[in-house]
Design a protein around this motif. Sequence first.
Motif, mmCIF file in Angstrom:
data_model
loop_
_atom_site.group_PDB
_atom_site.id
_atom_site.type_symbol
_atom_site.label_atom_id
_atom_site.label_comp_id
_atom_site.label_asym_id
_atom_site.label_seq_id
_atom_site.Cartn_x
_atom_site.Cartn_y
_atom_site.Cartn_z
ATOM 1 N N ALA A 102 36.949 10.852 37.300
ATOM 2 C CA ALA A 102 37.514 9.596 37.803
ATOM 3 C C ALA A 102 36.636 8.414 37.422
ATOM 4 C CB ALA A 102 37.665 9.670 39.321
ATOM 5 N N ALA A 103 35.312 8.591 37.510
ATOM 6 C CA ALA A 103 34.400 7.509 37.153
ATOM 7 C C ALA A 103 34.549 7.129 35.679
ATOM 8 C CB ALA A 103 32.963 7.926 37.442
ATOM 9 N N GLN A 104 34.697 8.128 34.821
ATOM 10 C CA GLN A 104 34.870 7.821 33.394
ATOM 11 C C GLN A 104 36.190 7.094 33.143
ATOM 12 O OE1 GLN A 104 32.085 8.250 31.924
ATOM 13 N NE2 GLN A 104 31.383 9.463 33.669
ATOM 14 N N GLN A 105 37.224 7.490 33.881
ATOM 15 C CA GLN A 105 38.510 6.811 33.717
ATOM 16 C C GLN A 105 38.445 5.359 34.170
ATOM 17 O OE1 GLN A 105 42.119 9.174 34.810
ATOM 18 N NE2 GLN A 105 40.628 10.799 35.254
ATOM 19 N N LEU A 106 37.773 5.107 35.278
ATOM 20 C CA LEU A 106 37.639 3.723 35.741
ATOM 21 C C LEU A 106 36.865 2.883 34.726
ATOM 22 C CD1 LEU A 106 36.912 3.864 39.591
ATOM 23 C CD2 LEU A 106 39.019 3.207 38.439
ATOM 24 N N ARG A 107 35.792 3.428 34.188
ATOM 25 C CA ARG A 107 35.022 2.681 33.201
ATOM 26 C C ARG A 107 35.836 2.437 31.929
ATOM 27 N NH1 ARG A 107 29.817 6.497 34.416
ATOM 28 N NH2 ARG A 107 29.210 5.500 36.385
ATOM 29 N N ALA A 108 36.606 3.442 31.536
ATOM 30 C CA ALA A 108 37.417 3.285 30.322
ATOM 31 C C ALA A 108 38.494 2.223 30.509
ATOM 32 C CB ALA A 108 38.050 4.625 29.949
ATOM 33 N N ARG A 109 39.048 2.129 31.695
ATOM 34 C CA ARG A 109 40.102 1.147 31.948
ATOM 35 C C ARG A 109 39.623 -0.283 31.731
ATOM 36 N NH1 ARG A 109 43.024 3.101 37.609
ATOM 37 N NH2 ARG A 109 43.978 5.040 36.809
ATOM 38 N N LEU A 118 37.697 6.943 26.369
ATOM 39 C CA LEU A 118 37.633 8.254 27.000
ATOM 40 C C LEU A 118 37.267 9.342 25.995
ATOM 41 C CD1 LEU A 118 40.670 8.180 29.461
ATOM 42 C CD2 LEU A 118 38.255 8.355 30.065
ATOM 43 N N ALA A 119 37.805 9.234 24.790
ATOM 44 C CA ALA A 119 37.484 10.224 23.759
ATOM 45 C C ALA A 119 35.993 10.181 23.433
ATOM 46 C CB ALA A 119 38.311 9.958 22.511
ATOM 47 N N ARG A 120 35.430 8.978 23.364
ATOM 48 C CA ARG A 120 33.987 8.866 23.100
ATOM 49 C C ARG A 120 33.181 9.454 24.263
ATOM 50 N NH1 ARG A 120 35.480 3.706 21.356
ATOM 51 N NH2 ARG A 120 34.590 2.741 23.229
ATOM 52 N N PHE A 121 33.639 9.176 25.488
ATOM 53 C CA PHE A 121 32.947 9.728 26.657
ATOM 54 C C PHE A 121 32.942 11.254 26.616
ATOM 55 C CE2 PHE A 121 33.855 5.862 29.640
ATOM 56 C CZ PHE A 121 32.860 5.139 28.992
ATOM 57 N N ARG A 122 34.091 11.843 26.293
ATOM 58 C CA ARG A 122 34.183 13.309 26.239
ATOM 59 C C ARG A 122 33.267 13.874 25.154
ATOM 60 N NH1 ARG A 122 39.751 12.187 27.255
ATOM 61 N NH2 ARG A 122 40.362 12.957 29.326
ATOM 62 N N ALA A 123 33.277 13.237 24.003
ATOM 63 C CA ALA A 123 32.446 13.716 22.899
ATOM 64 C C ALA A 123 30.957 13.634 23.241
ATOM 65 C CB ALA A 123 32.744 12.905 21.645
ATOM 66 N N ALA A 124 30.611 12.660 24.066
ATOM 67 C CA ALA A 124 29.213 12.484 24.452
ATOM 68 C C ALA A 124 28.814 13.360 25.633
ATOM 69 C CB ALA A 124 28.954 11.016 24.791
ATOM 70 N N GLY A 125 29.750 14.138 26.160
ATOM 71 C CA GLY A 125 29.455 15.018 27.278
ATOM 72 C C GLY A 125 29.440 14.328 28.630
ATOM 73 N N ALA A 126 30.048 13.139 28.701
ATOM 74 C CA ALA A 126 30.007 12.365 29.945
ATOM 75 C C ALA A 126 30.835 13.002 31.057
ATOM 76 C CB ALA A 126 30.491 10.940 29.691
#
Length: 324
Positions: A102-109, A118-126
């Motif tokens: 949820a935190a990553q989604q809020l930041r991505a928004r 979000l794709a970058r966050f996932r690739a970085a292991g966030a």
Amino acid sequence: MKFVTFTVANGLPTPGAIAGDGHILNIAAAARAGGGVPLDDMLAVIAAGRAGLARIASWLAEPPAGMLVDSREASLLAPLMRPTQIRDCGNYEKHVSQAIAAAQQLRARATPDPEATLARFRAAGAFDIPPVWYEQPLYYKGNPMTVVGPDADIVRPSAAKLMDYELELAAIIGGPAKNLSEADALDAVFGYTIFNDFSARDLQSRETSFRFGPAKGKDFDTGNAIGPYIVSADEIADPEALTMIVRVNGVEKVRTTSGNMQHSAAKTIAYISTDETLHPGDLIAFGTVGDGCGYESLTFLDDGDVVELEVEGIGVLRNRLVSA
């Protein structure tokens, strides 16, 4: 025993114990009448230890004349109005995983291209839970000066848009205790209560991107609700086998249990006591249970919403969100 702090007719906060038949034992008055160690507030009751519990049990068995208060005339406050310290853990994998997402989604928004972000966050292991979480209990320290009790209004911070609740079980330490083992850690618990650290998720999400915090996302007046009772440890046979429920405006949001902690209640308390004395009145919350907050589904509270947290054997902690 179920302990409360109450007032009558705008009087001073007074420690009490539920006496049955709609009455509350006035512990402070009973102690004054009986002599011995004064028990003028809940911290004094906790610090009195087993000897204090024995005195109170005797008064409940045979209430001294004039020491019972009609519960209809009493208003309940936080049972422990000023915990010595607040430590809040994160012990439930489902909650931690969903809250990170949820935190990553809020930041991505907040970026021009949320999906790419979000794709970058996932690739970085966030989205991954850090390995240290699996290895040891983790916690932050809350503000004991912002505690309120049952039926108190929670005032939305001025900058907050995304307000949330958290369903947690907490232990109140009897102490003092240090370097506890898992085998004796629960012996240091005076009792258990319900804990709701209301959270401004938009502020929290921004702050914790620095890997500090939480700060103003959780640090505001009325932000920590506890109650309605502290139930003595002897009445909670297993703190990891309690049914836990959230209702918002009467609608049930989750029904779960206090079980499935990554680190048991005993391990958590023992770890926190390592090289550090736990003092009477310290509050240790074991963490938000899975699906125990709106953040995990990105659903949030509106002003006027009433949140009820119910924990088996303890009761219902009810609070309403209001604007300043």
